[in-house]
Design an enzyme around this catalytic site. Sequence first.
Site, PDB file in Angstrom:
ATOM      1  N   GLU A  84       0.869  -1.179   0.000  1.00  0.00           N
ATOM      2  CA  GLU A  84       0.000   0.000   0.000  1.00  0.00           C
ATOM      3  C   GLU A  84       0.901   1.222   0.000  1.00  0.00           C
ATOM      4  O   GLU A  84       1.968   1.211   0.604  1.00  0.00           O
ATOM      5  CB  GLU A  84      -0.896   0.052   1.246  1.00  0.00           C
ATOM      6  CG  GLU A  84      -1.978  -0.993   1.282  1.00  0.00           C
ATOM      7  CD  GLU A  84      -1.525  -2.299   1.936  1.00  0.00           C
ATOM      8  OE1 GLU A  84      -2.256  -3.288   1.836  1.00  0.00           O
ATOM      9  OE2 GLU A  84      -0.436  -2.331   2.542  1.00  0.00           O
ATOM     10  N   TYR A  96       7.670   2.425  -7.393  1.00  0.00           N
ATOM     11  CA  TYR A  96       6.993   1.133  -7.493  1.00  0.00           C
ATOM     12  C   TYR A  96       6.570   0.834  -8.929  1.00  0.00           C
ATOM     13  O   TYR A  96       6.738  -0.286  -9.412  1.00  0.00           O
ATOM     14  CB  TYR A  96       5.793   1.079  -6.544  1.00  0.00           C
ATOM     15  CG  TYR A  96       6.164   1.293  -5.093  1.00  0.00           C
ATOM     16  CD1 TYR A  96       7.370   0.829  -4.568  1.00  0.00           C
ATOM     17  CD2 TYR A  96       5.314   1.980  -4.235  1.00  0.00           C
ATOM     18  CE1 TYR A  96       7.714   1.037  -3.247  1.00  0.00           C
ATOM     19  CE2 TYR A  96       5.639   2.181  -2.906  1.00  0.00           C
ATOM     20  CZ  TYR A  96       6.844   1.712  -2.415  1.00  0.00           C
ATOM     21  OH  TYR A  96       7.180   1.916  -1.104  1.00  0.00           O
TER      22      TYR A  96
END
Length: 164
Positions: A123, A135
């Site tokens: 998350e 990411y």
Amino acid sequence: MATEAREQFDVAVEPMRLRDLGDILKIERLSFPTPWSRYAFLSELLENDRAYYLVARAFPVGQPRPRRARPVGYAGVWLVLDEGHVTNVAVHPDFRGYGIGRTLMEAVEDLVREKGGKRMTLEVRRTNLVAQTLYRSLGYKSAGVRRGYYRDNNEDAFIMWKDL
């Protein structure tokens, strides 16, 4: 206009040890509005057999590695069945922008692969564009939103996944 030369670092990644906690807690406080406590890290390191934590130690390029280089970043992951769930990633503000976060994430992914993991999830705060960019560059894709996930300000989290 003169530009400031940025020192380059070699980075060694290794398992987090109890003796690293003082430095880790400093990084944690500098990185997050609601930092984890010493107890939370102790619980992860000593009681959670699904948890793995790595530290990055940086030292100047071309120099021998100091015997006791301090951690400049860390990452944690839980391995549940064949999925790695990233719990946290942080780099000391003085060492951001050197690729240490990427190095830690790649090391976590390698660890999960070595232990039979097939997928990774994490998350990330809706407003943390730097982390989202990292990411995505590593192949993570958004797969949903956890509304009000972060307790300090009720901010949403993007859920991201990657097949290994």
